[in-house]
Motif scaffolding. Sequence first.
Motif, PDB file in Angstrom:
ATOM      1  N   GLY A 103       1.003  -1.194   0.060  1.00 25.95           N
ATOM      2  CA  GLY A 103       0.169  -0.170  -0.386  1.00 25.95           C
ATOM      3  C   GLY A 103       1.010   1.413   0.339  1.00 25.95           C
ATOM      4  O   GLY A 103       2.073   0.769   0.215  1.00 25.95           O
ATOM      5  N   TYR A 104       0.380   2.392   0.183  1.00 23.54           N
ATOM      6  CA  TYR A 104       1.485   3.785   0.467  1.00 23.54           C
ATOM      7  C   TYR A 104       1.175   4.368   0.954  1.00 23.54           C
ATOM      8  O   TYR A 104      -0.220   4.923   1.557  1.00 23.54           O
ATOM      9  N   TYR A 105       1.089   5.383   1.318  1.00 18.74           N
ATOM     10  CA  TYR A 105       1.531   6.460   2.742  1.00 18.74           C
ATOM     11  C   TYR A 105       1.365   7.560   2.201  1.00 18.74           C
ATOM     12  O   TYR A 105       0.783   8.235   2.872  1.00 18.74           O
ATOM     13  N   GLN A 106       1.633   7.534   1.054  1.00 25.10           N
ATOM     14  CA  GLN A 106       1.670   9.156   0.949  1.00 25.10           C
ATOM     15  C   GLN A 106       1.198   9.392  -0.620  1.00 25.10           C
ATOM     16  O   GLN A 106       1.781   8.466  -1.287  1.00 25.10           O
ATOM     17  N   GLN A 107       0.753   9.753  -1.316  1.00 22.32           N
ATOM     18  CA  GLN A 107      -0.089  10.393  -2.777  1.00 22.32           C
ATOM     19  C   GLN A 107       1.608  10.429  -3.765  1.00 22.32           C
ATOM     20  O   GLN A 107       2.536  10.576  -3.197  1.00 22.32           O
ATOM     21  N   ALA A 108       1.618   9.370  -4.684  1.00 23.03           N
ATOM     22  CA  ALA A 108       2.855   9.839  -5.748  1.00 23.03           C
ATOM     23  C   ALA A 108       3.834  11.411  -5.427  1.00 23.03           C
ATOM     24  O   ALA A 108       2.464  12.746  -6.012  1.00 23.03           O
TER      25      ALA A 108
END
Length: 140
Positions: A129-134
């Motif tokens: 998953g990602y903790y911040q938007q790219a």
Amino acid sequence: MTNSPIALSCLCGNVGLTVSSQPNFLHQCNCTLCTKTGAQWAYFPPESVSCEGNTQPFCRADKDDPGAEIHFCGKCGCTTHFVLTKSAIAQHGNTMIGVNFALADPADVEGVELRFPDGRGWSGEGAFGYYQQAITLPPV
């Protein structure tokens, strides 16, 4: 995207890496290993990376079977790259080397997407998953 070779080096210049082209994206993972080494990882096939100079290897002691062996300059301490461990190669093949693009000239990553995988929240199975938007890295 640039298809020209890119040269990177540690702070003291003792270790130099050359990659075949600009990466498609970078990962700035929030796991303890990545945050403490200050890495922004780009991934390349092993034949696309050359390394000159002496590095020191490190494998995590807090994992029963670490998948990566981190390399750093023994003189200035900069994390330069990682290679897969023998057990990871046995499972998945020798498919990649991670190169720390925090060592690159900012102009060499202009326009590259920086992604933020949630390594701290990852179970070790399946996709990150990602903790911040790219973000897309701006011109310098």
